[in-house]
Design a protein around this motif. Structure first.
Motif, PDB file in Angstrom:
ATOM      1  N   LEU A 285      39.211  38.163  34.456  1.00  8.52           N
ATOM      2  CA  LEU A 285      39.568  37.268  35.558  1.00  8.52           C
ATOM      3  C   LEU A 285      39.068  37.831  36.883  1.00  8.52           C
ATOM      4  CD1 LEU A 285      43.259  36.293  34.677  1.00  8.52           C
ATOM      5  CD2 LEU A 285      41.226  34.861  34.428  1.00  8.52           C
ATOM      6  N   GLU A 286      39.241  39.123  37.066  1.00  7.55           N
ATOM      7  CA  GLU A 286      38.800  39.752  38.301  1.00  7.55           C
ATOM      8  C   GLU A 286      37.268  39.724  38.409  1.00  7.55           C
ATOM      9  OE1 GLU A 286      41.038  43.481  39.162  1.00  7.55           O
ATOM     10  OE2 GLU A 286      42.201  41.894  40.128  1.00  7.55           O
ATOM     11  N   GLU A 287      36.598  39.976  37.298  1.00  9.07           N
ATOM     12  CA  GLU A 287      35.130  39.935  37.292  1.00  9.07           C
ATOM     13  C   GLU A 287      34.646  38.536  37.668  1.00  9.07           C
ATOM     14  OE1 GLU A 287      31.373  40.519  34.198  1.00  9.07           O
ATOM     15  OE2 GLU A 287      33.348  41.366  33.706  1.00  9.07           O
ATOM     16  N   TYR A 288      35.296  37.523  37.126  1.00  8.56           N
ATOM     17  CA  TYR A 288      34.912  36.140  37.438  1.00  8.56           C
ATOM     18  C   TYR A 288      35.055  35.864  38.928  1.00  8.56           C
ATOM     19  CZ  TYR A 288      35.061  31.049  37.622  1.00  8.56           C
ATOM     20  OH  TYR A 288      34.832  29.732  37.954  1.00  8.56           O
ATOM     21  N   ASN A 289      36.189  36.277  39.518  1.00  6.48           N
ATOM     22  CA  ASN A 289      36.427  36.036  40.943  1.00  6.48           C
ATOM     23  C   ASN A 289      35.435  36.782  41.824  1.00  6.48           C
ATOM     24  OD1 ASN A 289      38.530  34.303  40.428  1.00  6.48           O
ATOM     25  ND2 ASN A 289      40.142  35.802  40.810  1.00  6.48           N
ATOM     26  N   ILE A 290      35.064  37.977  41.420  1.00  2.00           N
ATOM     27  CA  ILE A 290      34.073  38.748  42.190  1.00  2.00           C
ATOM     28  C   ILE A 290      32.718  38.049  42.144  1.00  2.00           C
ATOM     29  CG2 ILE A 290      32.810  40.930  42.326  1.00  2.00           C
ATOM     30  CD1 ILE A 290      35.359  42.273  41.162  1.00  2.00           C
ATOM     31  N   LYS A 291      32.314  37.606  40.950  1.00  2.00           N
ATOM     32  CA  LYS A 291      31.032  36.913  40.814  1.00  2.00           C
ATOM     33  C   LYS A 291      31.019  35.616  41.619  1.00  2.00           C
ATOM     34  CE  LYS A 291      29.591  38.758  36.329  1.00  2.00           C
ATOM     35  NZ  LYS A 291      29.327  38.439  34.887  1.00  2.00           N
ATOM     36  N   GLU A 292      32.160  34.895  41.610  1.00  2.00           N
ATOM     37  CA  GLU A 292      32.256  33.643  42.348  1.00  2.00           C
ATOM     38  C   GLU A 292      32.107  33.846  43.853  1.00  2.00           C
ATOM     39  OE1 GLU A 292      33.102  30.041  41.437  1.00  2.00           O
ATOM     40  OE2 GLU A 292      31.770  31.006  39.987  1.00  2.00           O
ATOM     41  N   SER A 293      32.457  35.022  44.332  1.00  2.00           N
ATOM     42  CA  SER A 293      32.360  35.296  45.770  1.00  2.00           C
ATOM     43  C   SER A 293      30.909  35.406  46.226  1.00  2.00           C
ATOM     44  CB  SER A 293      33.105  36.585  46.116  1.00  2.00           C
ATOM     45  OG  SER A 293      32.385  37.723  45.653  1.00  2.00           O
ATOM     46  N   GLY A 294      30.022  35.735  45.283  1.00  2.00           N
ATOM     47  CA  GLY A 294      28.605  35.827  45.611  1.00  2.00           C
ATOM     48  C   GLY A 294      28.199  37.117  46.291  1.00  2.00           C
ATOM     49  N   ILE A 295      29.083  38.117  46.333  1.00  2.00           N
ATOM     50  CA  ILE A 295      28.718  39.369  46.993  1.00  2.00           C
ATOM     51  C   ILE A 295      27.655  40.107  46.185  1.00  2.00           C
ATOM     52  CG2 ILE A 295      30.959  39.606  48.114  1.00  2.00           C
ATOM     53  CD1 ILE A 295      31.749  41.637  46.031  1.00  2.00           C
TER      54      ILE A 295
END
Length: 203
Positions: A42-52
């Motif tokens: 879940l955390e990996e998904y949110n990080i990827k979604e941020s586009g950083i």
């Protein structure tokens, strides 16, 4: 016999609205390898979604709410209370990329827990160097020393003022990016809304 569906070793079922409900029988992600792996996904998904784009530098700070009185507990110790704490830090967040994550910890022999909101903010030249997603997940991880802190007495004391189910689910909320709408207001956190709507975290 109907075969039970599992993902990452966790049972799940599809809900009428298209989301999936994951069966988690632990108080903390760290108590089970599959639960921790799912939480990290879940955390990996949110990080990827941020586009950083890595590498990055992260500045970390914590805003702590102490249970000074019943008004404090009723005002902050719920899912909506997390956003209130974030909004109180709004001046530090505007124009920045920041992630937040809650933590609930009982000091030894305490009647009520402290509520911590962790802030992880990208910086151009300060903070800890993070080279990839896995390093960021580890840097932002919260380890609970006492996985038996929710005793029946403590739950009973909290239930006088708040919905303790929300307190338990705070521990499973992954880091989420702080986003603003066109009017400069902080947008509700998606996983927080799903908890409030009575929906388990989806995969």
């Amino acid at each position: 016999m109907k075969k039970v569906k599992t993902i990452l070793g966790l049972e799940y079922k599809r809900l009428d609205d298209g989301f999936y409900q994951i069966e988690v029988n632990y108080d903390f992600p760290q108590q089970n390898k599959s639960t921790q792996l799912f939480y990290n996904c879940l955390e990996e998904y949110n990080i990827k979604e941020s586009g950083i784009q890595f590498p990055i530098r992260l500045i970390h700070w914590v805003d702590t709410i102490n249970p000074l009185n019943k008004e404090t507990i009723m005002n902050y110790y719920n899912i909506r209370g997390i956003k209130k704490i974030v909004e109180e830090n709004k001046s530090k967040l505007i124009g920045k990329t920041t992630f937040i994550k809650p933590e609930v910890q009982y000091p030894k022999k305490a009647k009520y827990p402290n509520l911590h909101v962790h802030f992880y903010q990208l910086s151009d030249d300060k903070g800890t160097l993070i080279n990839n997603i896995n390093e960021m997940i580890q840097f932002c991880s919260i380890h609970y020393e006492n996985t038996k802190q929710f005793t029946s007495k403590r739950i009973s004391d909290l239930e006088k003022y708040v919905n303790t189910l929300e307190i338990h689910q705070m521990i499973f909320l992954p880091m989420e990016e702080v986003k603003f709408d066109n009017n400069g207001q902080i947008i509700d956190f998606q996983h927080h809304l799903r908890v409030l709507n009575g929906i388990e975290l989806p995969f």
